[in-house]
Design an enzyme around this catalytic site. Structure first.
Site, PDB file in Angstrom:
ATOM      1  N   SER A  50       0.844  -1.202   0.000  1.00 54.94           N
ATOM      2  CA  SER A  50       0.000   0.000   0.000  1.00 54.94           C
ATOM      3  C   SER A  50       0.880   1.253   0.000  1.00 54.94           C
ATOM      4  O   SER A  50       1.850   1.332   0.755  1.00 54.94           O
ATOM      5  CB  SER A  50      -0.899   0.034   1.230  1.00 54.94           C
ATOM      6  OG  SER A  50      -1.756  -1.072   1.234  1.00 54.94           O
ATOM      7  N   LEU A  71       2.614   1.090   7.296  1.00 54.28           N
ATOM      8  CA  LEU A  71       2.357   1.540   5.922  1.00 54.28           C
ATOM      9  C   LEU A  71       3.529   2.331   5.324  1.00 54.28           C
ATOM     10  O   LEU A  71       3.334   3.328   4.623  1.00 54.28           O
ATOM     11  CB  LEU A  71       1.047   2.349   5.857  1.00 54.28           C
ATOM     12  CG  LEU A  71      -0.213   1.530   6.154  1.00 54.28           C
ATOM     13  CD1 LEU A  71      -1.421   2.447   6.369  1.00 54.28           C
ATOM     14  CD2 LEU A  71      -0.522   0.533   5.040  1.00 54.28           C
ATOM     15  N   CYS A 125      -6.484   1.854   6.936  1.00 54.23           N
ATOM     16  CA  CYS A 125      -5.630   2.904   7.500  1.00 54.23           C
ATOM     17  C   CYS A 125      -6.449   3.784   8.456  1.00 54.23           C
ATOM     18  O   CYS A 125      -7.680   3.830   8.374  1.00 54.23           O
ATOM     19  CB  CYS A 125      -5.038   3.735   6.386  1.00 54.23           C
ATOM     20  SG  CYS A 125      -6.238   4.113   5.132  1.00 54.23           S
ATOM     21  N   GLY A 171      -4.383 -16.625   5.307  1.00 53.86           N
ATOM     22  CA  GLY A 171      -3.929 -17.949   5.727  1.00 53.86           C
ATOM     23  C   GLY A 171      -3.849 -19.008   4.655  1.00 53.86           C
ATOM     24  O   GLY A 171      -3.735 -20.195   4.966  1.00 53.86           O
TER      25      GLY A 171
HETATM   26  C1  LIG Z   1       4.303  -8.065   6.491  1.00 55.18           C
HETATM   27  C2  LIG Z   1       2.933  -7.737   6.003  1.00 55.18           C
HETATM   28  C3  LIG Z   1       2.674  -6.511   5.397  1.00 55.18           C
HETATM   29  C4  LIG Z   1       1.397  -6.208   4.921  1.00 55.18           C
HETATM   30  N1  LIG Z   1       1.173  -5.006   4.303  1.00 55.18           N
HETATM   31  C5  LIG Z   1      -0.052  -4.737   3.785  1.00 55.18           C
HETATM   32  C6  LIG Z   1      -0.276  -3.541   3.040  1.00 55.18           C
HETATM   33  O1  LIG Z   1       0.623  -2.731   2.811  1.00 55.18           O
HETATM   34  N2  LIG Z   1      -1.538  -3.324   2.579  1.00 55.18           N
HETATM   35  C7  LIG Z   1      -2.580  -4.205   2.765  1.00 55.18           C
HETATM   36  O2  LIG Z   1      -3.695  -3.947   2.305  1.00 55.18           O
HETATM   37  N3  LIG Z   1      -2.372  -5.361   3.443  1.00 55.18           N
HETATM   38  C8  LIG Z   1      -1.147  -5.638   3.934  1.00 55.18           C
HETATM   39  N4  LIG Z   1      -0.932  -6.819   4.601  1.00 55.18           N
HETATM   40  C9  LIG Z   1      -2.064  -7.776   4.756  1.00 55.18           C
HETATM   41  C10 LIG Z   1      -2.038  -8.860   3.659  1.00 55.18           C
HETATM   42  O3  LIG Z   1      -2.129  -8.324   2.362  1.00 55.18           O
HETATM   43  C11 LIG Z   1      -3.163  -9.881   3.877  1.00 55.18           C
HETATM   44  O4  LIG Z   1      -4.416  -9.250   3.779  1.00 55.18           O
HETATM   45  C12 LIG Z   1      -3.067 -10.552   5.250  1.00 55.18           C
HETATM   46  O5  LIG Z   1      -1.722 -10.789   5.594  1.00 55.18           O
HETATM   47  C13 LIG Z   1      -3.817 -11.892   5.290  1.00 55.18           C
HETATM   48  O6  LIG Z   1      -3.312 -12.786   4.315  1.00 55.18           O
HETATM   49  P1  LIG Z   1      -2.175 -13.907   4.626  1.00 55.18           P
HETATM   50  O7  LIG Z   1      -2.617 -14.658   5.835  1.00 55.18           O
HETATM   51  O8  LIG Z   1      -2.108 -14.721   3.369  1.00 55.18           O
HETATM   52  O9  LIG Z   1      -0.898 -13.162   4.865  1.00 55.18           O
HETATM   53  C14 LIG Z   1       0.346  -7.145   5.086  1.00 55.18           C
HETATM   54  C15 LIG Z   1       0.607  -8.379   5.702  1.00 55.18           C
HETATM   55  C16 LIG Z   1       1.877  -8.684   6.158  1.00 55.18           C
HETATM   56  C17 LIG Z   1       2.120 -10.034   6.793  1.00 55.18           C
END
Ligand SMILES: Cc1cc2nc3c(=O)[nH]c(=O)nc-3n(C[C@H](O)[C@H](O)[C@H](O)COP(=O)(O)O)c2cc1C
Length: 300
Positions: A44, A71, A124, A240
């Site tokens: 983002s 962010l 945010c 997940g």
């Molecule tokens: C290290 C990290 C940074 C993330 N940064 C963002 C981000 O900048 N913008 C956003 O919308 N989600 C962000 N997320 C959330 C992920 O895009 C996702 O929605 C969330 O981790 C759940 O999916 P997952 O379990 O596959 O990781 C971030 C997640 C992690 C772990």
């Protein structure tokens, strides 16, 4: 067989690199593309550069990761220069944020010529001073942000919702009323925290962070399932997903595409190809010709 169309954008398979996992440099997004992702999403970004929180910002916990990066990003101008260097064949999605509908729209207008879709990170914080809640926890603010960006750009606009609300359906309906083209469910869960038992201090510099990874999957599947019954716009499921079986659960709940985040950190970029290979075999074994056939099957 794995091809899907999401908001008229053609993808060779239904997997997307989730926002924030690989930053927003062209080299890391191209790497995800080459590794088999069907689409890539930036970290983002906002109008102006943002330093984010100091380290430590990310920590492994049982069943996933807890992160509070704050962010951090180099601002829209710098991200645009990177987006120009991404291979043309891969669908590109800009994940954007701002403190107000005006800020969201300004970023969207700048990035529009370089991407296929925009994902609004409405997780945010509110613009109002002293208000710790996020835009995506307020149906009115969510409506205003989606409406403003839709008025500004002509490419599809997806709203990514936070699960940290009493009723996610209410927020999804607000985004749909404002004419979003699709919804992404879900952002990280919590916040939660970890304390170092040697020092008795919180480990993350921000103290609290969002939880992601396998432990949040049941929450994400439930949110997709519930929202699918309430809206008409297509859904992207995230939370997940580690393998093809997890992906199938999300399709059955109602997602048309899926995003992979924490699994990239745990398993590496090969996760995209492995999920796709598993999906293909699953579809062959069950006489499924296209992903669309199984979207929402858990509701039949
Ligand atoms: C290290 C990290 C940074 C993330 N940064 C963002 C981000 O900048 N913008 C956003 O919308 N989600 C962000 N997320 C959330 C992920 O895009 C996702 O929605 C969330 O981790 C759940 O999916 P997952 O379990 O596959 O990781 C971030 C997640 C992690 C772990």
């Amino acid at each position: 067989m794995l091809e899907v169309e999401f908001c008229n954008v053609k993808m060779k398979n239904p997997t997307m690199l989730a926002a924030g996992i690989m930053g927003n440099t062209s080299s890391s997004l191209n790497w995800a593309a080459k590794s088999g992702a069907g689409a890539v999403i930036t970290k983002s970004f906002s109008q102006k550069p943002n330093k984010g929180y100091p380290n430590p910002t990310t920590l492994e916990v049982n069943g996933g990761i807890i992160n509070a990066i704050g962010l951090s990003n180099p601002g829209v101008e710098a991200v645009c220069m990177e987006l120009e260097k991404i291979q043309p064949e891969i669908p590109k999605i800009a994940s954007i944020y701002g403190a107000s509908p005006v800020e969201f729209s300004a970023v969207a207008a700048k990035v529009e010529p370089l991407v296929d879709m925009i994902e609004l990170n409405v997780s945010c914080p509110h613009a109002k001073e002293g208000c710790g809640a996020s835009i995506g926890q307020d149906p009115q603010l969510t409506y205003q942000v989606v409406k403003a960006v839709k008025k500004t750009v002509n490419i599809p606009v997806i709203a990514k919702l936070t699960p940290n609300v009493t009723d996610i359906v209410e927020i999804a309906l607000s985004a749909e009323k404002a004419k979003c083209d699709g919804l992404t469910l879900i952002n990280s869960v919590g916040p939660g925290m970890c304390i170092d038992i040697k020092t008795a201090r919180p480990i993350l510099s921000n103290k609290f962070g969002g939880i992601s990874g396998p432990s949040i999957k049941p929450i994400a599947v439930k949110n997709v399932f519930e929202v699918y019954e309430a809206v008409k716009v297509p859904l992207i499921g995230v939370g997940g997903i580690m393998n093809y079986k997890d992906a199938v659960e999300f399709f059955y709940a109602g997602a048309k595409c899926i995003q992979i985040g924490t699994a990239v950190m745990f398993k590496g970029m090969s996760v995209f190809n492995n999920v796709c290979k598993g999906l293909k075999k699953f579809m062959q074994n069950n006489d499924i010709e296209s992903i669309e056939e199984i979207v929402g099957k858990a509701h039949d």
